[in-house]
Each structure stands twice: as structure tokens, then as C-alpha cells.
Motif scaffolding. Structure first.
Motif, short mmCIF file in Angstrom:
data_model
loop_
_atom_site.label_atom_id
_atom_site.label_comp_id
_atom_site.label_asym_id
_atom_site.label_seq_id
_atom_site.Cartn_x
_atom_site.Cartn_y
_atom_site.Cartn_z
N LEU A 1 6.07 4.29 4.76
CA LEU A 1 6.51 4.04 6.18
C LEU A 1 8.10 3.42 5.98
O LEU A 1 9.03 3.71 6.43
CB LEU A 1 5.67 3.03 6.88
CG LEU A 1 6.38 2.73 8.18
CD1 LEU A 1 6.39 3.99 9.07
CD2 LEU A 1 5.41 1.68 9.00
N GLU A 2 8.34 2.68 5.05
CA GLU A 2 9.63 1.94 4.59
C GLU A 2 10.54 3.00 4.17
O GLU A 2 11.73 3.13 4.92
CB GLU A 2 9.51 0.89 3.62
CG GLU A 2 8.90 -0.45 3.96
CD GLU A 2 9.72 -1.04 5.19
OE1 GLU A 2 10.95 -1.26 4.91
OE2 GLU A 2 8.97 -1.82 6.15
N GLU B 1 8.04 -9.32 4.52
CA GLU B 1 7.84 -9.05 6.32
C GLU B 1 6.81 -7.98 6.26
O GLU B 1 6.06 -8.08 7.29
CB GLU B 1 9.07 -8.48 6.64
CG GLU B 1 9.28 -8.39 8.30
CD GLU B 1 10.49 -7.83 8.83
OE1 GLU B 1 10.42 -7.09 9.80
OE2 GLU B 1 11.76 -8.44 8.09
N THR B 2 6.81 -7.09 5.46
CA THR B 2 5.76 -5.98 5.36
C THR B 2 4.43 -6.54 5.23
O THR B 2 3.46 -6.18 5.81
CB THR B 2 6.03 -4.95 4.41
OG1 THR B 2 7.50 -4.35 4.77
CG2 THR B 2 5.00 -3.85 4.62
N LYS B 3 4.29 -7.38 4.15
CA LYS B 3 3.02 -8.16 3.70
C LYS B 3 2.77 -8.86 5.02
O LYS B 3 1.27 -9.12 5.30
CB LYS B 3 3.25 -9.09 2.55
CG LYS B 3 3.31 -7.90 1.36
CD LYS B 3 3.39 -8.70 0.11
CE LYS B 3 3.66 -7.90 -1.12
NZ LYS B 3 3.66 -8.60 -2.16
N THR C 1 0.85 -1.14 -0.04
CA THR C 1 -0.21 0.05 -0.06
C THR C 1 0.69 1.09 -0.12
O THR C 1 2.05 1.35 0.32
CB THR C 1 -0.87 0.01 1.15
OG1 THR C 1 -0.26 0.50 2.30
CG2 THR C 1 -1.96 -1.06 1.47
N TYR C 2 0.17 2.49 -0.32
CA TYR C 2 0.99 3.56 -0.22
C TYR C 2 1.63 3.98 1.02
O TYR C 2 2.76 4.25 1.29
CB TYR C 2 0.08 4.72 -0.86
CG TYR C 2 0.92 6.08 -0.83
CD1 TYR C 2 1.63 6.65 -1.73
CD2 TYR C 2 0.72 6.91 0.35
CE1 TYR C 2 2.22 7.86 -1.70
CE2 TYR C 2 1.27 8.12 0.48
CZ TYR C 2 2.24 8.62 -0.39
OH TYR C 2 2.77 9.80 -0.33
N HIS D 1 14.39 3.95 -1.06
CA HIS D 1 13.47 3.42 -1.76
C HIS D 1 13.46 1.85 -1.99
O HIS D 1 14.53 1.22 -2.13
CB HIS D 1 13.14 3.90 -3.15
CG HIS D 1 12.64 5.20 -3.41
ND1 HIS D 1 11.51 5.81 -3.24
CD2 HIS D 1 13.48 6.39 -3.20
CE1 HIS D 1 11.33 6.96 -3.17
NE2 HIS D 1 12.55 7.43 -3.18
N LEU D 2 12.30 1.00 -1.70
CA LEU D 2 12.51 -0.35 -1.85
C LEU D 2 12.48 -0.75 -3.39
O LEU D 2 11.72 -0.03 -4.06
CB LEU D 2 11.14 -1.07 -1.22
CG LEU D 2 10.98 -1.10 0.21
CD1 LEU D 2 9.68 -1.52 0.88
CD2 LEU D 2 12.00 -1.99 0.94
#
Length: 102
Positions: free
Chosen positions: A69-70, A88-90, A63-64, A77-78
Motif C-alpha cells: 500500500l505504501e 505511523e503505519t504500525k 505486513t506485505y 520503496h520504504l
């Protein structure tokens, strides 16, 4: 009793789940400064930056808010190569959605 400082802690008030100003014993001026800084960090500098972040987030399946947040936490940038971090975020997203009744 004075709060002990931890590494990375600058004794600012917690800003998660804001439910109103905690004027009970805190400094209202400091709290409002922190709240303003928090809001400014989440606001993109321009429409183009917001659209860029949204496109990158969608391409990575985030999500945005998760992507931003990352970016705020890591300062970069990821990329698709960051698959472990994206996974991990998902997984944390799925944990947050679980509602416990009772």
C-alpha cells in the motif's frame, strides 16, 4: 444532484470493503473497469517481486499489504530511514484491530 469533484478525485466508485456491485444507479461498466484496475494494482508482476516486497516488509516490521500500500500510494520503496512513516503505519494497524462492541 451531481457529485462535486475534489482534487485527485476522478469520480470512480469506492473500492474499499467490496460487498458486491452497486448496480442501483451507477454505471456497471465503469465500476467493473475500476475493480479490474484495483485488482491489477495489487497483483505483483512476478513471484520475485512478491518475494522482494515480502522480504522488505518483514525487515521493516510491516505486513506485505502495508508495504505494498505504501508503495502504491507513494510510488517509492520504504527504507529504514523512513522510520516516521513506518511508525505511523504500525500505529494505524493497532487502531484498525480495535473492535468496538455495542
Amino acid at each position: 444532484m451531481r457529485k462535486r469533484r475534489r482534487i485527485g478525485d476522478n469520480l470512480g466508485p469506492p473500492l474499499d470493503d467490496y460487498e458486491g456491485a452497486p448496480w442501483k444507479g451507477g454505471d456497471p461498466h465503469r465500476f467493473l473497469q475500476w475493480k479490474r484496475a484495483h485488482d491489477a494494482a495489487w497483483k505483483p508482476k512476478s513471484r520475485d517481486i512478491a518475494l522482494f516486497r515480502l522480504a522488505k516488509a518483514e525487515a521493516l516490521g510491516l505486513t506485505y499489504e502495508e508495504y505494498t500500500l505504501e508503495l502504491l500510494e507513494r510510488g517509492r520503496h520504504l527504507q529504514a530511514e523512513d522510520a516516521a512513516r513506518i511508525g505511523e503505519t504500525k500505529r494505524s494497524r493497532k487502531r484498525r484491530r480495535v473492535k468496538h462492541v455495542g
